[in-house]
Design an enzyme around this catalytic site. Sequence first.
Site, short mmCIF file in Angstrom:
data_model
loop_
_atom_site.label_atom_id
_atom_site.label_comp_id
_atom_site.label_asym_id
_atom_site.label_seq_id
_atom_site.Cartn_x
_atom_site.Cartn_y
_atom_site.Cartn_z
CB SER A 144 -0.90 0.02 1.24
OG SER A 144 -0.17 0.43 2.39
CG ASP A 145 1.51 5.83 -1.31
OD1 ASP A 145 2.41 6.00 -0.47
OD2 ASP A 145 1.41 6.53 -2.34
CE1 TYR A 146 4.24 7.40 6.37
CE2 TYR A 146 2.08 8.37 6.70
CZ TYR A 146 3.35 8.10 7.16
OH TYR A 146 3.75 8.55 8.40
CB THR A 147 -2.13 5.86 6.03
OG1 THR A 147 -2.19 7.06 5.24
CG2 THR A 147 -1.11 6.02 7.13
N GLY A 148 -2.56 3.96 2.90
CA GLY A 148 -3.55 3.82 1.84
C GLY A 148 -4.74 2.98 2.25
#
Length: 762
Positions: free
Chosen positions: A304-308
């Site tokens: 995932s992207d950052y906190t996606g």
Amino acid sequence: MHQRPPSRRAILLGAGAMAAWAASPARALLGAVGHGALPAGVESLIAQMTVQEKAGQLTLMAAAWAGGAATALNPAGAAANFDGQLEEARRGRLTGVFNGNGAVMAKRMQTVAMREARLKVPLLFAADIIHGFRTVFPVPLAEAGSFDLDLARRTARAAGAEAAASGIDWTFAPMVDIARDQRWGRGVEGAGEDVLLGRLMADARVRGFQGSKGLAAPDAVAACAKHFAAYGAGEAGLDYNSVDVSERTLRDVYFPPFQAALTAGVPTVMASFNEIAGVPATANPWLLTEVLHDEWKFDGLVVSDYTGDEELIAHGFAADAREATRLAFLAGVDMSMQSGFYIKHLPDLVAKGEVPMARLDQAVRRVLALKVALGLFDDPFRRIDARREKTQVRTKALLALAREAGSKSIVMLKNDGDLLPLARSGKRIALIGPFAQGQHDLVGPWNVYGTDAEAVDLLTGVREAVKDAAMVTATDGSGIDAPLPGGIDAAVAAAQAADVVVLAIGESQRMSGEAQSRSDIVVPAAQQALAAAVIATGKPVVVLLSTGRGLALSGPVLDAPAILVTWFLGSEAGRSIADVLFGIMAPSARLPVSFPHATGQQPYHYAHKSTGRPNGPGPLTEYKAHYREFANDALFPFGHGLTYGKISYGALDLGGGQLAADGMLTLSATVTNSGTRAAEEVVQLYVQDVTASITRPVRELKAFRKVALKPGQSQVVRFTVRRADLLFVGRDLQPTVEPGRFRVWIAPSAQAEGVAGEFTLA
């Protein structure tokens, strides 16, 4: 925390950790089947894990002991307590960390994992190495303008090796998003608006980061293609915004650079923040599983992207953290970055049968496969060496490469009256503008470890290049966003006392990058006023444009006789600019994005459709597709860039003008430098499919060649076209090509005529 030198105790702990690793269950299981016999070893190790340990292998967190600018770049960020993060590693609840503080930090964490964790699975250390580590290279958009694939490979190779010397195994790069709206700030991280250039740069950067000796090489880092997919297509150029494009557009425009990265061997892909047609990419099984794994046969991991995954709640797609975890994980996100959702919720989801154990094991298998490929199961400390970290960064060779890359990334938009190159002696030079001096706004956005304090500014670079440094003055004249008291008066006085003015204006590095969308992509008003006053003195003016995007230029800035786009060039910025200003290096870069007439023209790209009412060449006509103020073209188009030579195109040879379905056609033109200086020209081949079952762009770049031309020299430049080069996504969403007429241009930009003709595909 500040970095500390390794203590004798830490060294002994490291040696003990290696001994513990040699006798660990993980090492025994994997070693028993031999190096490279991945499946059996991994399956045996997975069988030893608890569900919580499996979830831990899927949990990546920002380093509590953060490095460089990491905390500022991810302000929600790092865990508050390094000891707490060590405890998570000890309990098998953590697969690794990112953007940490170098080899000392990595050694402490890996030592705990190897000595004290139950299964002793090595940790993974990742970082945002976007355009350099401690040695900073030009921002990726600038480097794409070099149209030099070998240069892109070499700078990525250097960045990867330098990062690996600091203990880093994995970089969240390259960004391969196509960006066709210059309001979007993150376009600075990619290769611009063109699909072909995007594909080729993706390939070069992946191969550069990973090297040619395999991922287990101590100087290799695993690459990560991001952001999957269509992140650059956000509505209104607003970061994180919704995307609604057709599947055909995805396959024609946004997918190809990812496919190129996969072909180059990228082992990881990052899911994008945006939704596509109402479904967030982070929870989109069609995107992450059906296309990526099933159709493209990708066998690596998706992060995932950052906190996606957490953001699925704000999207209104998931009701709570537990549901967000389930949706993201079942869609195909193998590893969760920063939210902590997987370690919190996967064990219960598996226990209640809402997530199959087979899916959990699949994700863990992908993570362990990456760690095996990186050589961490052979030597968990292979990239963790404080001595290498100190001796293999910012070397003379790396800084020389940064200087070369910077010079090769500068685009000359104008050079009326051959004002450039400047003489190195006999001229009084006034450097004016907020970027004329000082170690700021040099390394560019999205750089975690390099600093402006270690970079070379414009004043330093120019004074080093001239014969008499006393002939060079520097005056700010204005701030970046606001005027300075007395600033314009001081700048005018400096200009009047000089023979030539170098006006350094544009964007700060904080005006580009993530979360830096701009509603008006112009030079700030304070600097426009400065430019007007300086140009009104009548002195020759060279404008240097700092920017991370295509800008809409107007007024006095556009009236300057010479304009160089200098982007953000990194550690050797000042020297790179001076090399081009004084002709030590000739300008050879071209625009990787179109510079529009006005902000309101966005989104714009050269490969647009003609519509049913194209205006055509000549005056603007009512009831045709154009704005009231200007034609539907660019102020400075994709591919544009001047040299210090005088370049002309002629003698088009269409090779008979007939392309057989199973054959090839050789097209050529003669390119001549009639000037008095050597030049490097980027010769570009564009094609238009005149009539097709799906409307096609007015032009598409199909190939390019960089050719060096001495004064008076001509060269025949040849391109080979095959049927496969003409493919597009047809009505059935499959690649197709249809017989018929094709227009062709061999030209210096996407709008230049160059030499043009037609051929027919049988």
